[in-house]
Design a protein around this motif. Sequence first.
Motif, mmCIF file in Angstrom:
data_model
loop_
_atom_site.group_PDB
_atom_site.id
_atom_site.type_symbol
_atom_site.label_atom_id
_atom_site.label_comp_id
_atom_site.label_asym_id
_atom_site.label_seq_id
_atom_site.Cartn_x
_atom_site.Cartn_y
_atom_site.Cartn_z
ATOM 1 N N ASP A 129 2.870 6.293 -7.242
ATOM 2 C CA ASP A 129 2.101 7.038 -8.054
ATOM 3 C C ASP A 129 2.160 8.367 -7.730
ATOM 4 O OD1 ASP A 129 1.033 4.682 -9.107
ATOM 5 O OD2 ASP A 129 -0.543 4.636 -7.566
ATOM 6 N N HIS A 130 2.929 8.891 -6.552
ATOM 7 C CA HIS A 130 3.047 10.311 -6.110
ATOM 8 C C HIS A 130 4.335 11.018 -6.188
ATOM 9 C CE1 HIS A 130 -1.102 8.857 -4.994
ATOM 10 N NE2 HIS A 130 -1.497 10.313 -5.242
ATOM 11 N N ARG A 150 0.214 10.334 3.097
ATOM 12 C CA ARG A 150 -0.541 10.683 2.063
ATOM 13 C C ARG A 150 -0.821 12.292 1.892
ATOM 14 N NH1 ARG A 150 -3.937 6.378 4.336
ATOM 15 N NH2 ARG A 150 -3.645 4.637 3.045
ATOM 16 N N ASN A 209 2.702 1.402 -3.320
ATOM 17 C CA ASN A 209 1.997 2.005 -4.577
ATOM 18 C C ASN A 209 1.815 3.645 -4.266
ATOM 19 O OD1 ASN A 209 1.996 -0.565 -5.723
ATOM 20 N ND2 ASN A 209 -0.081 -1.075 -4.691
ATOM 21 N N TRP A 210 1.492 4.060 -3.040
ATOM 22 C CA TRP A 210 1.310 5.439 -3.087
ATOM 23 C C TRP A 210 2.380 6.246 -3.581
ATOM 24 C CZ3 TRP A 210 -2.961 8.435 -2.259
ATOM 25 C CH2 TRP A 210 -2.791 9.670 -1.880
ATOM 26 N N THR A 228 0.811 -1.152 -0.083
ATOM 27 C CA THR A 228 0.014 -0.081 0.010
ATOM 28 C C THR A 228 0.638 1.284 0.141
ATOM 29 O OG1 THR A 228 -1.883 -0.954 1.177
ATOM 30 C CG2 THR A 228 -1.675 1.126 1.140
#
Length: 239
Positions: free
Chosen positions: A85-86, A168, A81-82, A78
């Motif tokens: 992508d960021h 996040r 992946n964050w 998790t």
Amino acid sequence: MADPAAEDPTTDEDVPRQSSWSRVVIFGAATLAVLLIGATIGMLIARTGDDERPAGQPGPVDIGFAQDMSVHHLQAVTMANWARDHSTDPAIVQLAFDIASTQTEQIGRMKGWLMLWGQPEEPIGEYMTWMSEPDGHGHGHGSGDSGRSEGATTMPGMASQQELNRLRSLSGRELDVYFLQLMLRHHQGGTEMAEYGYDHASIGAVRTLARSILASQGPEMNTMRTLLRERGGEPLPFP
């Protein structure tokens, strides 16, 4: 004559949206494929190879390792992946991609074993009860009761919900540094679990996976320490 552009319902604004959606679909399909491959490998290995205990009779360490390490890995996937992508840092994106790919396959393998063994994907009670010494003093990080507690620490190296929320909320170098800090600590906790699994599991395939985890996460931890230094960060404390 009709304008061809007028007949095309796709606008310039739709292109990024379609590209983003395509990326999500591709990554989702790739993740599912890796999970299925891992599960297939896990079932084949469990059926064919063990010198000490039949595949249908796993010990508590085999079961607990597969259950808890799957949960532990899932959080790593998790976070990775964050970051993938960021982050805008190619080194971070590549590291995150490698971690997510490797651990997704391993999750599939462990879930394949649990299905063959007729065991739930997660333990009913506390985490880490399988990491126990002969004198009864365990390495467990559970809540101290027979069920889950929202305030309970789960497993070594795991990020809290507050830490995940902060990850996040960040961007740029702050995101990269915090991702490296959380993932390095996460790997340190996973290493403890893998070492115990390698030393105490009954089934050869489980010990093989534990050894594979140690072999991949050791170099990754060295890489993360280097990337942290280069970006002015320091590792988080690990108990």
